[in-house]
Design a protein around this motif. Structure first.
Motif, PDB file in Angstrom:
ATOM      1  N   THR A 100      -4.116   6.820   1.463  1.00 53.00           N
ATOM      2  CA  THR A 100      -3.515   5.497   1.023  1.00 53.00           C
ATOM      3  C   THR A 100      -2.290   5.192   1.709  1.00 53.00           C
ATOM      4  O   THR A 100      -1.851   4.113   2.515  1.00 53.00           O
ATOM      5  CB  THR A 100      -3.567   5.150  -0.382  1.00 53.00           C
ATOM      6  N   LEU A 101      -1.307   5.994   1.814  1.00 51.31           N
ATOM      7  CA  LEU A 101      -0.040   6.086   2.319  1.00 51.31           C
ATOM      8  C   LEU A 101      -0.192   5.863   3.748  1.00 51.31           C
ATOM      9  O   LEU A 101       0.498   5.159   4.522  1.00 51.31           O
ATOM     10  CB  LEU A 101       0.805   7.472   2.188  1.00 51.31           C
ATOM     11  N   ARG A 118       8.940   5.354  -4.212  1.00 54.68           N
ATOM     12  CA  ARG A 118       7.953   4.083  -4.313  1.00 54.68           C
ATOM     13  C   ARG A 118       9.144   3.018  -4.199  1.00 54.68           C
ATOM     14  O   ARG A 118       8.829   1.965  -3.540  1.00 54.68           O
ATOM     15  CB  ARG A 118       7.419   4.244  -5.712  1.00 54.68           C
ATOM     16  N   GLY A 133      -1.489   2.430   4.774  1.00 53.51           N
ATOM     17  CA  GLY A 133      -0.421   1.435   4.695  1.00 53.51           C
ATOM     18  C   GLY A 133       0.722   1.867   5.745  1.00 53.51           C
ATOM     19  O   GLY A 133       1.094   0.497   6.226  1.00 53.51           O
ATOM     20  N   ALA A 184       0.571   3.978  -2.975  1.00 54.06           N
ATOM     21  CA  ALA A 184      -0.052   5.087  -2.601  1.00 54.06           C
ATOM     22  C   ALA A 184      -0.059   6.144  -3.851  1.00 54.06           C
ATOM     23  O   ALA A 184       0.761   6.521  -4.376  1.00 54.06           O
ATOM     24  CB  ALA A 184       0.569   5.633  -1.297  1.00 54.06           C
ATOM     25  N   ASN A 185      -1.404   6.380  -4.108  1.00 63.73           N
ATOM     26  CA  ASN A 185      -1.761   7.586  -5.220  1.00 63.73           C
ATOM     27  C   ASN A 185      -2.473   8.726  -4.211  1.00 63.73           C
ATOM     28  O   ASN A 185      -2.760   9.792  -4.869  1.00 63.73           O
ATOM     29  CB  ASN A 185      -2.796   6.941  -6.129  1.00 63.73           C
ATOM     30  N   ASN A 186      -2.440   8.645  -3.023  1.00 60.77           N
ATOM     31  CA  ASN A 186      -2.770   9.725  -2.265  1.00 60.77           C
ATOM     32  C   ASN A 186      -2.499   9.462  -0.768  1.00 60.77           C
ATOM     33  O   ASN A 186      -2.045   8.510  -0.436  1.00 60.77           O
ATOM     34  CB  ASN A 186      -4.412   9.862  -2.239  1.00 60.77           C
ATOM     35  N   MET A 235       0.949  -0.934   0.091  1.00 62.52           N
ATOM     36  CA  MET A 235       0.117   0.209   0.070  1.00 62.52           C
ATOM     37  C   MET A 235       0.873   1.259   0.065  1.00 62.52           C
ATOM     38  O   MET A 235       0.579   2.205  -0.740  1.00 62.52           O
ATOM     39  CB  MET A 235      -0.932  -0.083   1.306  1.00 62.52           C
ATOM     40  N   GLN A 236       1.960   1.303   0.743  1.00 64.82           N
ATOM     41  CA  GLN A 236       2.923   2.380   0.747  1.00 64.82           C
ATOM     42  C   GLN A 236       3.599   2.867  -0.554  1.00 64.82           C
ATOM     43  O   GLN A 236       3.482   3.987  -0.990  1.00 64.82           O
ATOM     44  CB  GLN A 236       3.885   2.096   2.000  1.00 64.82           C
TER      45      GLN A 236
END
Length: 498
Positions: free
Chosen positions: A101-102, A168, A105, A96-98, A92-93
């Motif tokens: 989400t980060l 990422r 995660g 992440a797209n926002n 998830m980290q």
């Protein structure tokens, strides 16, 4: 086999601690990367603090859940549960797209690290011979340090990537050790003490012989002696103790155990080491270090602690004990943070960003010295002491509560630190001068020395009033006498040889 198998099992299991170090360390680099800042629209210090504190909050709940999972599923399976959470959270980290989400995660990854941070030392404690338990359990701190080294240099290397892979990739590399540990831990033995609690006595005896490498009569006899002591004490605990949280303060001996285990974990955070680990680049920036050198210095910083830790756990920890290194660490932290505060207060960067080069180098030296001091004191000793003081029946829940104390304090410090360093600067470091002075006094007055004691001998150290032989005789569950076990030994050794 024997000793080398012990070391291999502990070192491999400590991949979980490597994850702890990498996950904790990589964020200090990631939050400074320009592509990360751009992608998340230059988050303010409060949001940056949330990235760190939500992770440590997840660690708190992971450590709490780990106490139940360890009793229910055993140490091995709990490590695998932690690895599954790690794979989920790290994916998830990295993807992440926002910011939401980060953060989620980070929380899920924190649950994994909280679980692993208590279970890896617990497992290593229960398979380690008493004379080298400090070294075996100290491998956890060693691998945390190696994780930090790896994270710092990965962060340094990733700064040269010109796409979002810059951050990422740094976060996604956590998936590799998590998968390796998930698969590999399956082939290591269960904790013999947990097996005895489950009534799987034959398996427990086989594991003890495996850990001893029992092939000669002398070694077989030594393995059988430890198994007998282990068996009698654990079976006595099963008759006299429940598994309630309230057992941690049900007797004066257990109250002292709980206070020592929780105290050493809280005092570990009082050292201020995680302020440096999480926000080191910001500290260097406050001293006037140029942006291009921030991650380079952090990378060098990450390497010195593990080197010091390695020599300490191999050469000194099981000789000097637990209490003296803790006293040395607390006293040294008072000195290093006092000097660091004075340097930053006396020689701040001027309006043009220029700084006194000698003062800057001295400040960096104090930060490096703090890392070395931590690595020969609270770093390894906190995990050893917190996991070895409890009886087997309470060890998982006790270690869980102690680790929760660590992470709870960590949440508070990691949330406050970026704001405090921005708003009050060097004055924030004075808090750690006071906290380490308090730690020194409490450790000197109330902490026992536990080096060289078997886990079952901790009852004498803490003043338990239970006689295992009497309890087992009363319940008709006494272990076989030495004469009665001779034929069993032969059968057991033949089976192991096969």
């Amino acid at each position: 086999m024997g000793l080398w198998f012990n070391i291999f099992a502990a070192a491999f299991c400590s991949i979980g601690s490597f994850l702890f170090g990498y996950d904790s360390g990589i964020i200090s680099s990631v939050i400074t990367l320009d592509k990360f800042q751009e992608f998340f629209h230059n988050p303010n210090p409060s949001l940056i603090g949330a990235v760190v504190s939500t992770f440590t909050g997840g660690c708190f709940f992971g450590a709490a859940a780990g106490g139940y999972w360890n009793d229910k599923f055993g140490r091995k399976r709990t490590i695998q549960i932690g690895c599954l959470f790690a794979l989920w959270g790290c994916a998830m980290q990295a993807g992440a797209n926002n910011f939401t989400t980060l953060i989620i995660g980070r929380i899920v990854g924190g649950i994994a690290i909280g679980c692993l941070s208590m279970t890896v030392p617990l497992y290593n404690t229960e398979i380690a011979p008493p004379k080298i338990r400090g070294f075996i359990v100290g491998l956890s701190q060693q691998m945390i340090g190696v994780g930090f080294i790896t994270a710092n240099w990965v962060g340094y290397g990733c700064q040269f990537i010109e796409t979002n892979a810059k951050w990422r990739l740094a976060l996604g590399l956590q998936l590799v050790p998590a998968f390796l540990l998930l698969v590999g831990i399956h082939f290591l033995p269960f904790s013999p003490r947990w097996l005895l609690e489950q009534g799987r006595d034959t398996e427990a005896r086989e594991v003890v012989h495996l850990l001893y490498g029992a092939r000669t009569p002398e070694v077989i006899e030594a393995a059988e002696r430890e198994y007998a002591e282990m068996h009698d004490n654990i079976k006595a605990e099963l008759h006299t103790r429940s598994r309630r949280l309230s057992d941690l303060w049900a007797t004066p001996a257990n109250i002292r155990r709980t206070l020592v285990a929780c105290g050493v974990q809280v005092f570990t955070q009082f050292t201020g080491i995680n302020v440096i680990n999480y926000f080191g680049p910001q500290m260097y920036k406050n001293m006037g270090l140029s942006a291009g050198k921030l991650l380079l210095v952090q990378g060098i910083y990450g390497g010195i602690g593990p080197i010091a830790n390695f020599f300490f756990i191999t050469l000194a920890l099981d000789r000097v004990g637990r209490k003296k290194p803790l006293l040395f660490g607390a006293a040294s932290m008072v000195v290093t943070f006092s000097i660091l505060s004075a340097l930053v207060a006396s020689f701040p960067p001027n309006a043009e960003g220029a700084t006194n080069q000698a003062a800057m180098r001295a400040g960096i030296a104090m930060i490096f010295l703090t890392s070395i001091t931590f690595s020969v004191s609270f770093g390894p000793v906190s995990w050893v002491l917190a996991s070895e003081v409890f009886p087997t029946r309470l060890r998982s829940i006790g270690t869980s509560v102690a680790t929760c104390s660590n992470w709870g304090t960590n949440v508070m410090i990691s949330e406050v630190s970026p704001i405090a360093m921005t708003n009050i600067g060097w004055k924030y470091y004075l808090m750690f001068v006071c906290l380490n002075a308090l730690s020194f006094v409490i450790i000197a007055l109330f902490f026992p020395e536990t080096k060289g004691k078997s886990l079952e001998e901790m009852a004498v150290v803490f003043g338990d009033q239970i006689d295992a032989g009497d309890v087992l005789a009363k319940h008709g569950d006494a272990h076989l006498t030495h004469a009665d076990t001779s034929s069993e030994n032969e059968k057991g050794s033949s089976k192991l040889s096969a």
